[in-house]
Design a protein around this motif. Sequence first.
Motif, short mmCIF file in Angstrom:
data_model
loop_
_atom_site.label_atom_id
_atom_site.label_comp_id
_atom_site.label_asym_id
_atom_site.label_seq_id
_atom_site.Cartn_x
_atom_site.Cartn_y
_atom_site.Cartn_z
N VAL A 219 -26.20 49.94 24.68
CA VAL A 219 -27.38 50.47 24.02
C VAL A 219 -27.04 51.54 23.01
O VAL A 219 -27.70 51.68 21.96
CB VAL A 219 -28.40 50.98 25.06
N GLN A 220 -25.99 52.32 23.25
CA GLN A 220 -25.61 53.38 22.31
C GLN A 220 -25.10 52.82 20.98
O GLN A 220 -25.02 53.55 19.99
CB GLN A 220 -24.58 54.32 22.92
N ASP A 221 -24.76 51.52 20.96
CA ASP A 221 -24.28 50.91 19.72
C ASP A 221 -25.42 50.44 18.83
O ASP A 221 -25.20 50.10 17.66
CB ASP A 221 -23.38 49.72 20.04
N ILE A 222 -26.63 50.39 19.37
CA ILE A 222 -27.77 49.87 18.60
C ILE A 222 -28.30 50.96 17.67
O ILE A 222 -28.73 52.03 18.13
CB ILE A 222 -28.88 49.36 19.52
N ALA A 223 -28.28 50.69 16.38
CA ALA A 223 -28.74 51.65 15.39
C ALA A 223 -30.13 51.33 14.86
O ALA A 223 -30.76 52.18 14.22
CB ALA A 223 -27.74 51.71 14.23
N GLY A 224 -30.61 50.12 15.08
CA GLY A 224 -31.93 49.73 14.61
C GLY A 224 -32.35 48.44 15.27
O GLY A 224 -31.53 47.67 15.77
N HIS A 225 -33.67 48.20 15.29
CA HIS A 225 -34.16 46.96 15.88
C HIS A 225 -35.47 46.54 15.24
O HIS A 225 -36.27 47.38 14.79
CB HIS A 225 -34.34 47.10 17.40
#
Length: 425
Positions: free
Chosen positions: A195-201
Motif C-alpha cells: 500500500v505504501q507504493d500506491i501514489a494514486g488511484h
Amino acid sequence: MPQLERDAHIEDLSAFIRESPSSYHAAAAVADRLVVAGFERLDERDEWPTGPGRRVVVRDGAVIAWVQPEAATATSPYRIIGAHTDSPSFKLKPGASTSSEGVLQAGVEVYGGPLLNSWLDRELELAGRLVTADGSEHLVRSGPLLRIPQLAIHLDREANKGLTLDRQRHVQPIWGTGLLGDVLGHLAGIAGLHVQDIAGHDVLVADTAAPARFGLDDVFFAAGRQDNLTSVHAGLVALLAAGDDAASDHVSVLAAFDHEELGSESRSGASGPFLVDVLARIAGGLGADEHDRRRAFAASWLLSSDAGHAVHPNYPERHDPVNRPHLGDGPLLKLNANQKYATDAHGSALWARACEQAGVRFQPFVSNNAIPCGSTIGPLSATRLGIRTVDVGTPLLSMHSARELSHVDDLAALAAAATAFLTPA
C-alpha cells in the motif's frame, strides 16, 4: 438475425460486460480482444506505422482502434463509431477508510447521475487502476466486497412514500467490521502491491451480479453498465467484421471515450483531444495536409451510439405521445430540435440505409417537450471535428440504475446496423 447468431452475440456481450467493471477495464478489454484478432497495439509516445493495417491505442479509460485499408489516400473519408466506457456510479475518495459503530466503511463520491436507490442492498465491488510512485499502472478489482445497506422499514415507516438519500451520509458502503481496516491496502494486496507504493488511484464501484436473460422466451437482458457498454461492444463487433478490405474507400474507426457521464471534458473524453490527435496522426501518415484533411472530414461520418429510453409501461405519460419506442422493435434514431443529439435529415437517411442493409428495424426517439433529454458525445464530436454525425442507440428501461434492462433483439440489431455502417453496400 437468426436466433443462434443473436444468442451468441448476447453471450459475448455478457462476457464483455463481466470483463469491464470500470472504464479502465473496458478500454483494456477492447484492446485485448483486438490484439487477439490481429490488431497492433500502439503507444502514443512512439512513432506510428504509416502504411495499411489494423491498430489500437488506449488513453486512460478510453480506446481508439482503426482499420486503414491499402487503398486509403490523403483524402479518404472516415467512418467512425463513437461510444463511451464509463457509467454512473461511485468513486473511491482519498483517505477512503473509515469506520462507524464498529463497521468499516469506504468513503465514496457520487460519479455522474446514478439512480441512488438502485445501488442499495447489492453486493458491490471496487474496480479501477492503482498507480505506483514510479508511474506504473495496475488494473484491480476486488470482487464482492461492499454493500450499501438500506434503513429497515421499522426505522423509517414513511420510506415507501418517498425515499430520500443524502449523497454524503446514506450511500457510504460497508465492507467489514472492527475499528481498523484499510480499503486501499486491501486493493493493493489483490494487485500484489504494498500500500505504501500506491501514489494514486482511480477506483469506482460496480455491481457484481452477472448479466442475465429472463422473461418469456428469455427476451429481456439485465446487466449493469449497459449504458454504454452495449454500444462499445456493438462498435467492437462492427470493427472486427469490417475486416481488411484492401479496396475500401474509407478508414473504419471505433472511438470509445471516457467521462461522458461527467460532461466529456477530459483528456480522454469526447470534448478532449484524443480523437483529433489520432485522426491527425493517421492523416499525417497518409501524407495529408490541412486541405486534404478537411476534404476527408467533409466526406466522413460519425455514428454516435448511446443508450436511449424505451417507453416505460408504468409511466407512459413521461414520453412523447407520438414517437414511442418499444423494447424489441429495433435500435433508436435519436433526434432533438435543440441539438442535444446531432442527427439531421442526412443522418436519418444514412441510418435508414444502414438498417435496411442489415435487415433490421429502427425507431425514432424524441423527448417529451416537458421533460428535456440529456445529451451524448455526438454534438461534442461534431463540434470538434465538423464531421456529419448521427445519434443512435438501444432502448433501455432503468437507465442509470445499477442494473439496466434491454431486449436481446435490439442489442443484436444495433451491432448488425453498426456493421453495415462500417461496410456500406
